[in-house]
Design a protein around this motif. Sequence first.
Motif, PDB file in Angstrom:
ATOM      1  N   ASN A 238       0.810  -1.229   0.000  1.00  0.00           N
ATOM      2  CA  ASN A 238       0.000   0.000   0.000  1.00  0.00           C
ATOM      3  C   ASN A 238       0.842   1.277   0.000  1.00  0.00           C
ATOM      4  O   ASN A 238       0.337   2.362   0.281  1.00  0.00           O
ATOM      5  CB  ASN A 238      -1.007  -0.008   1.163  1.00  0.00           C
ATOM      6  N   ASP A 240       2.356   4.500  -1.364  1.00  0.00           N
ATOM      7  CA  ASP A 240       1.746   5.365  -2.395  1.00  0.00           C
ATOM      8  C   ASP A 240       2.615   5.454  -3.645  1.00  0.00           C
ATOM      9  O   ASP A 240       3.822   5.182  -3.596  1.00  0.00           O
ATOM     10  CB  ASP A 240       1.554   6.761  -1.810  1.00  0.00           C
ATOM     11  N   PRO A 316      -6.106  10.936  -9.901  1.00  0.00           N
ATOM     12  CA  PRO A 316      -7.266  10.180  -9.407  1.00  0.00           C
ATOM     13  C   PRO A 316      -8.110  10.968  -8.403  1.00  0.00           C
ATOM     14  O   PRO A 316      -9.327  10.784  -8.335  1.00  0.00           O
ATOM     15  CB  PRO A 316      -6.644   8.955  -8.731  1.00  0.00           C
ATOM     16  N   LYS A 317      -7.448  11.875  -7.654  1.00  0.00           N
ATOM     17  CA  LYS A 317      -8.174  12.612  -6.609  1.00  0.00           C
ATOM     18  C   LYS A 317      -9.293  13.459  -7.209  1.00  0.00           C
ATOM     19  O   LYS A 317     -10.320  13.682  -6.578  1.00  0.00           O
ATOM     20  CB  LYS A 317      -7.205  13.530  -5.843  1.00  0.00           C
ATOM     21  N   ARG A 321     -11.971   8.551  -8.823  1.00  0.00           N
ATOM     22  CA  ARG A 321     -11.719   7.107  -8.942  1.00  0.00           C
ATOM     23  C   ARG A 321     -10.286   6.815  -8.529  1.00  0.00           C
ATOM     24  O   ARG A 321      -9.401   7.641  -8.696  1.00  0.00           O
ATOM     25  CB  ARG A 321     -11.884   6.669 -10.413  1.00  0.00           C
ATOM     26  N   LYS A 322     -10.100   5.617  -8.001  1.00  0.00           N
ATOM     27  CA  LYS A 322      -8.723   5.222  -7.653  1.00  0.00           C
ATOM     28  C   LYS A 322      -7.909   5.040  -8.940  1.00  0.00           C
ATOM     29  O   LYS A 322      -8.479   4.801 -10.006  1.00  0.00           O
ATOM     30  CB  LYS A 322      -8.754   3.911  -6.872  1.00  0.00           C
ATOM     31  N   PHE A 326      -3.143   0.255 -10.579  1.00  0.00           N
ATOM     32  CA  PHE A 326      -2.050   0.771  -9.727  1.00  0.00           C
ATOM     33  C   PHE A 326      -0.778  -0.081  -9.858  1.00  0.00           C
ATOM     34  O   PHE A 326       0.315   0.428 -10.058  1.00  0.00           O
ATOM     35  CB  PHE A 326      -2.529   0.784  -8.269  1.00  0.00           C
ATOM     36  N   THR A 382      -8.230   6.076 -15.852  1.00  0.00           N
ATOM     37  CA  THR A 382      -8.652   6.582 -14.537  1.00  0.00           C
ATOM     38  C   THR A 382      -9.690   7.695 -14.714  1.00  0.00           C
ATOM     39  O   THR A 382     -10.668   7.777 -13.967  1.00  0.00           O
ATOM     40  CB  THR A 382      -7.427   7.123 -13.771  1.00  0.00           C
ATOM     41  N   MET A 559     -10.275   9.017  -0.411  1.00  0.00           N
ATOM     42  CA  MET A 559      -8.917   9.191  -0.954  1.00  0.00           C
ATOM     43  C   MET A 559      -8.114  10.233  -0.187  1.00  0.00           C
ATOM     44  O   MET A 559      -7.206  10.857  -0.745  1.00  0.00           O
ATOM     45  CB  MET A 559      -9.009   9.567  -2.431  1.00  0.00           C
ATOM     46  N   ASP A 561      -5.280  11.117   1.740  1.00  0.00           N
ATOM     47  CA  ASP A 561      -4.000  10.478   2.044  1.00  0.00           C
ATOM     48  C   ASP A 561      -3.456  10.965   3.379  1.00  0.00           C
ATOM     49  O   ASP A 561      -3.965  11.908   3.976  1.00  0.00           O
ATOM     50  CB  ASP A 561      -2.977  10.772   0.938  1.00  0.00           C
TER      51      ASP A 561
END
Lengths: 594, 131
Positions: A238, A240, A316-317, A321-322, A326, A382, A559, A561
Amino acid sequence: MVAGDIVLTGLMAVLLVGVAALLTRVENWRSYTPLAGGGAVTGDETTVINREKPAGIIRWLTTVDHKDIGLLYGLYAIIALAVGGIMAMLIRIQLVTPAGAILGNNAYNSILTSHGITMLFLFGTPIIAAFANYFIPLLIGADDMAFPRINAIAFWLLPPAALLIWAGFFLAPVTDNMIEPARTAWTMYTPLSVEQANPGVDLMLLGLHLSGVAATMGAINFIATIFTERNEEVNWANLDIFSWTILTQSALILFAFPLLGSAIVMLLLDRNLATTFFAVEGGGPLLWQHLFWFFGHPEVYILVLPPMGLVSLILPKFSGRKLFGFKFVVYSTLAIGVLSFGVWAHHMFSTGMDPRLRASFMAVSLAIAIPSAVKTFNWITTMWNGRLRLTTPMLFCIGFVSNFIIGGVTGVFLASIPVDLILHDTYYVVGHFHYIVMGAIGFAAFAGIYYWFPVFTGRMYQRTLGKAHFWFSMVGTNITFFAMLALGYLGMPRRYATYQFDGAIAPLTQVSTFHQAATVGAVILFIGQLFFVWNIVQSWLEGPKVEDGDPWNLERDGMLDREFQWFDEQLEADSPEKDPSLLADGGQEEQDDS
Amino acid sequence: MIEEPGLSDQYPTASPWPLFVALGLALSEIGVFVGLFPVAVFGLILFGGSIAGILTESGYVERPWPTLLGVGVVLIVIAAGFTLWQVPVADIALSNVGTGPLFTRLVAVAAAGAVMIAMGGVASVMEQTAA
């Protein structure tokens, strides 16, 4: 000469005594508490720490806090961008007329050389280090970088590096042109760079060497930080995307920059101590090109991978959507990192090197388009069917993708040997790489600055000015650099201070027209940057304070972070009375300095 | 032992040394490569001194003086090694300082090393006799 030495000795002695006196004043060397690890020193039990940093200018000169160092890198990079940008404007104004409008040939060559080196080494690398310093520790949940003091050393090597690189411009008027700015172009090809007796070239080489040392120290620090300082919740699965790109970039720096440093030392020795590394009777002039581009092509990815990471993080932010695929974006980053060391000789197709070697370099160069395209398709996917919000950072991200496609596709053509033999050393190459360095890397840097503006200033920028900045930049970039692609097709060679061709060689009228178009584009681009500077300065001083820890409304899409969570905690506990240790970002209150 | 706390004791995120390590390295490079004798000597002293300071401050060593002495020894060894390797024995003479481009630079490095050894040695002795 003897008198000069005595004066220099005196100056140096005064400097050294001054440094020692200053250090004695601010430091008590007997009070050090042994604490291995280089971390925060807590002092004796009787020394109560209630402040993180001293006040005023001393704070900035002595800071080892990653956020402060990030801001220093940012300020440094913006100043370099302004210097390099003004040099670019001088180049563009010069080329409005075939005979050259404002500069002599020597001045043009000096400015051309400095423009390239300034933008790549004094703006590109430091602006990435600015983001990485400020945000990597926050994104991975670390208290600071693994080696805070090495971090500070790496930054403080850069101001002397800039002064040395620009030294010729300052010293030419006072030394009666004995020391002039280097005119080697940023590639410093031998034998030209060995034969220019001008000591300004030595100073520039030393500056470059120092900037390389700084980049290497920074890279080691980022690798150690990402490997060892992660919060227990952050694992490799995970981590980033921005940290992934910085990790890959740091690995590239670790292999590429020491090589540049060594090659520069060899060049300095050839120039000053009569060695023959790059002389015909020694290693030969082509050796320089091999060594330089073995560094130089990975350098391209050193500069572009972290901006790709920024776009992969920010885009994506505002798409709701993610990031699509990834894992594949990470794999493509690693693939580009590995492949980047196998393409260097595509800069040398026209040197007469072995055709069989050429073919293999062509194959790898074409192959590197694949991971780059993986990223591009992932960004587009994305956004596809996403809930797009066209904020300024998002506009810059979309501009990045658009410009990167043009810059990337034009690069694929150059990777092909037959096309390269036609277009080599023309403005097509200049147009191609400026689409990447300005249109992509520059745009991602702007996206990052606007996206995190609330975090590092606590204020919001002016949205209209931000959008004006984007549109002027987008239009200006495309006019300027598309015109250059056309100039290349017309056969206009790069690096020329004038272009008064015989009509039989190149169609002068069209060449002039495209040069004028490129200059108009550059003026538009320049005006856009004035909006940027005005916006950043005024908003930092007077912009509305951000009250919400989620200024981009990211929580809605899940989202938010870690850096914005950290920002939220800072806002919550902003009052120093609640907990003095949380003053970390504001430093010591001025009135407490007495 | 502890009197007034120094800057880096008071403030955990501040250290005066990195700036001077960087400045020392920059001056050393300019001095040695451009061939400016005084700049090379003072730059190397600043660099070596700052290394001793930063290592002491961050707790890797207890006292700065042995480190300063050690950096001085390393510089002298490097200078001597290069001299024996690259300079003809007949040319190794004090009167030749300022003539050969390589020899003069090596003498500058050795001079900086000698000053550091002297500073480190004297300070170590003074510290021990004071204690």
